[in-house]
Design an enzyme around this catalytic site. Sequence first.
Site, PDB file in Angstrom:
ATOM      1  N   ASP A 200      12.123   7.627 -10.201  1.00 42.40           N
ATOM      2  CA  ASP A 200      13.103   7.854  -9.094  1.00 42.40           C
ATOM      3  C   ASP A 200      14.393   7.187  -9.388  1.00 42.40           C
ATOM      4  O   ASP A 200      14.742   6.060 -10.108  1.00 42.40           O
ATOM      5  CB  ASP A 200      12.497   6.756  -8.003  1.00 42.40           C
ATOM      6  CG  ASP A 200      11.168   7.316  -7.526  1.00 42.40           C
ATOM      7  OD1 ASP A 200      10.687   8.088  -6.680  1.00 42.40           O
ATOM      8  OD2 ASP A 200      10.215   6.760  -8.056  1.00 42.40           O
ATOM      9  N   ASP A 230       2.955   5.526  -3.188  1.00 40.72           N
ATOM     10  CA  ASP A 230       2.419   5.480  -4.653  1.00 40.72           C
ATOM     11  C   ASP A 230       3.761   5.225  -5.272  1.00 40.72           C
ATOM     12  O   ASP A 230       3.657   4.902  -6.437  1.00 40.72           O
ATOM     13  CB  ASP A 230       1.675   6.627  -4.939  1.00 40.72           C
ATOM     14  CG  ASP A 230       2.522   8.064  -4.786  1.00 40.72           C
ATOM     15  OD1 ASP A 230       3.454   8.063  -3.905  1.00 40.72           O
ATOM     16  OD2 ASP A 230       2.164   9.050  -5.388  1.00 40.72           O
ATOM     17  N   HIS A 231       4.885   5.246  -4.909  1.00 39.02           N
ATOM     18  CA  HIS A 231       5.996   5.121  -5.615  1.00 39.02           C
ATOM     19  C   HIS A 231       6.730   3.807  -4.865  1.00 39.02           C
ATOM     20  O   HIS A 231       6.845   3.892  -3.666  1.00 39.02           O
ATOM     21  CB  HIS A 231       7.104   6.332  -5.731  1.00 39.02           C
ATOM     22  CG  HIS A 231       6.657   7.243  -6.566  1.00 39.02           C
ATOM     23  ND1 HIS A 231       7.603   7.821  -7.539  1.00 39.02           N
ATOM     24  CD2 HIS A 231       5.350   7.727  -6.834  1.00 39.02           C
ATOM     25  CE1 HIS A 231       6.658   8.770  -8.103  1.00 39.02           C
ATOM     26  NE2 HIS A 231       5.848   8.819  -7.749  1.00 39.02           N
ATOM     27  N   PHE A 232       7.442   3.083  -5.646  1.00 39.03           N
ATOM     28  CA  PHE A 232       8.520   1.916  -5.084  1.00 39.03           C
ATOM     29  C   PHE A 232       9.777   2.564  -4.688  1.00 39.03           C
ATOM     30  O   PHE A 232       9.887   3.791  -5.144  1.00 39.03           O
ATOM     31  CB  PHE A 232       8.501   0.757  -5.965  1.00 39.03           C
ATOM     32  CG  PHE A 232       7.295  -0.014  -5.976  1.00 39.03           C
ATOM     33  CD1 PHE A 232       6.476  -0.232  -4.995  1.00 39.03           C
ATOM     34  CD2 PHE A 232       6.840  -0.654  -7.253  1.00 39.03           C
ATOM     35  CE1 PHE A 232       5.301  -1.087  -4.893  1.00 39.03           C
ATOM     36  CE2 PHE A 232       5.837  -1.448  -7.441  1.00 39.03           C
ATOM     37  CZ  PHE A 232       4.893  -1.601  -6.191  1.00 39.03           C
TER      38      PHE A 232
END
Length: 379
Positions: A200, A230-232
Site C-alpha cells: 500500500d 487484512d491490510h493495515f
Amino acid sequence: MSSHYRRSGLRKIGTTLIKCFSSGMISGPGLALLSRFPIVETFIYRYPVNGRPSAFYRGDWYVGKSAAVTVLEPPSGPHIALINSHMHAPYALTGDAAYACHRAAQAWDLAGVARRLERQGYAVVLVGDLNSRPGSLPYRILSNEGQLHDSWELLHGPSDPLEVAKMSPQDQVDLAATTCDSTINTWRAQRAPTEACRLDYALIGGAKLTPVDAGVVFTERIPDVGSYSDHFAYTATFEMEDKPEAIKEVARKRRPTTTESTIDATTYETSTLLTVYDDARALILEYLDTTSRHQKTYRFYHFVVSIILFVIFIPVIIVVSYQAPWASVIFFIVGCVVTVTGVIDGLISFLFGRNEQRALREILMQIGDRERYEKSVAN
C-alpha cells in the site's frame, strides 16, 4: 442530503465530502474518498486488462478494478489530482495465479494517467493497494514511466527485503511500513513473518508535494472482531510547494543518482527506462504466447466438443426415453450442463480472449512508441 449529492455518488458529513466510485458488475472496485477540500471533478478509468471472467471465485474481473481520479481544490497552491486504485491481486508468487502480467498492464495504464495529469500542472498523488512489492515490475513502471516517487522511501530510503524479513513483526510495521501479511494482523496471523510486505502506497508525481511524515495506522484491533482489514492502512502527510524556485530544487534532489561518475543522470534515467520497457514487453509476450493462447484454445475446443456432444445426445435421449425414461432425464441434464458450459467457454474464448489479447497488444505498441521516442531523445 440533497438529491444532487445522491446522484453524483457524494455524501456530506459536516465539512467532509465522501465520494464513492462505481464500476464493475457486482460489488464495484471498492474505491472511495473522504475530503475536506472541494471536489472539482472526478472520473474513473477501468482497466482493460483485469483478470478473467472464468475466475469467478476470485472476483477481480467482476468488480471492475479501476483507477479513480479526483481533482481537489486546496486553499492555496495548484489543484491536487488524487488517483485511488486497487490493482489485481496476486494469488501466488509465481505462475499463472500470480497475475503478474495483469498488474504490469494496469501499472502501465496507471503510469500514463499520472504522467498526463502531472503535465497538466496538477500535484499528483497515487494512493491505494497496488498489490505490488517495492522493486517489482509494476512498481518500476510507476516509478520510471509514471515518474512517481514513493513517499515512504523519500523519507526513510529503500528497505532491504532480506533485512525486513529478519525484523520482528512490530519493527516490520514501524520501520519498513509493511501493510500486508503481517503476523500482527489477525486476518494474517498464520502467515510466516518473512511474508510480511509493503503493498500500500502514497506515490507522488512531480515536485509540488513533499512528504513530511508517513507510517502505518489502523494496526489496533476491534474488540471481539480483530484487525480492521487484512491490510493495515498507510498514511502520509505532505507540504505543498507553489514557488517555481522551490519546485525546481525539489525536482533536482529527486533525480536518480548513480555511482558511475561517467554516466550522467539523464543517461541513467534513459537506461533504466529502457530496461523497464524490455521487462514489460517480455512479460506480456510470454503471457500472450503461453497462458492467453492456452486459455483461448482450450475454451474454443471445449465449445466445439460440447456442440458435438449436444448433437449426439439428442438421438441418444430419444432412444433411451423409450427403454429407460429416468435414464433419459439423466442424459438430458448431463447434456444441458455440457452444452451450457461449452457455450460459456466459447463466448469467453471468442469475446474475452480476443479482447484481452488486443488490449495487451495495444500496450506493446505503446511501449514501442515510448521506446522509440526515448532512444531518439538520447541520441
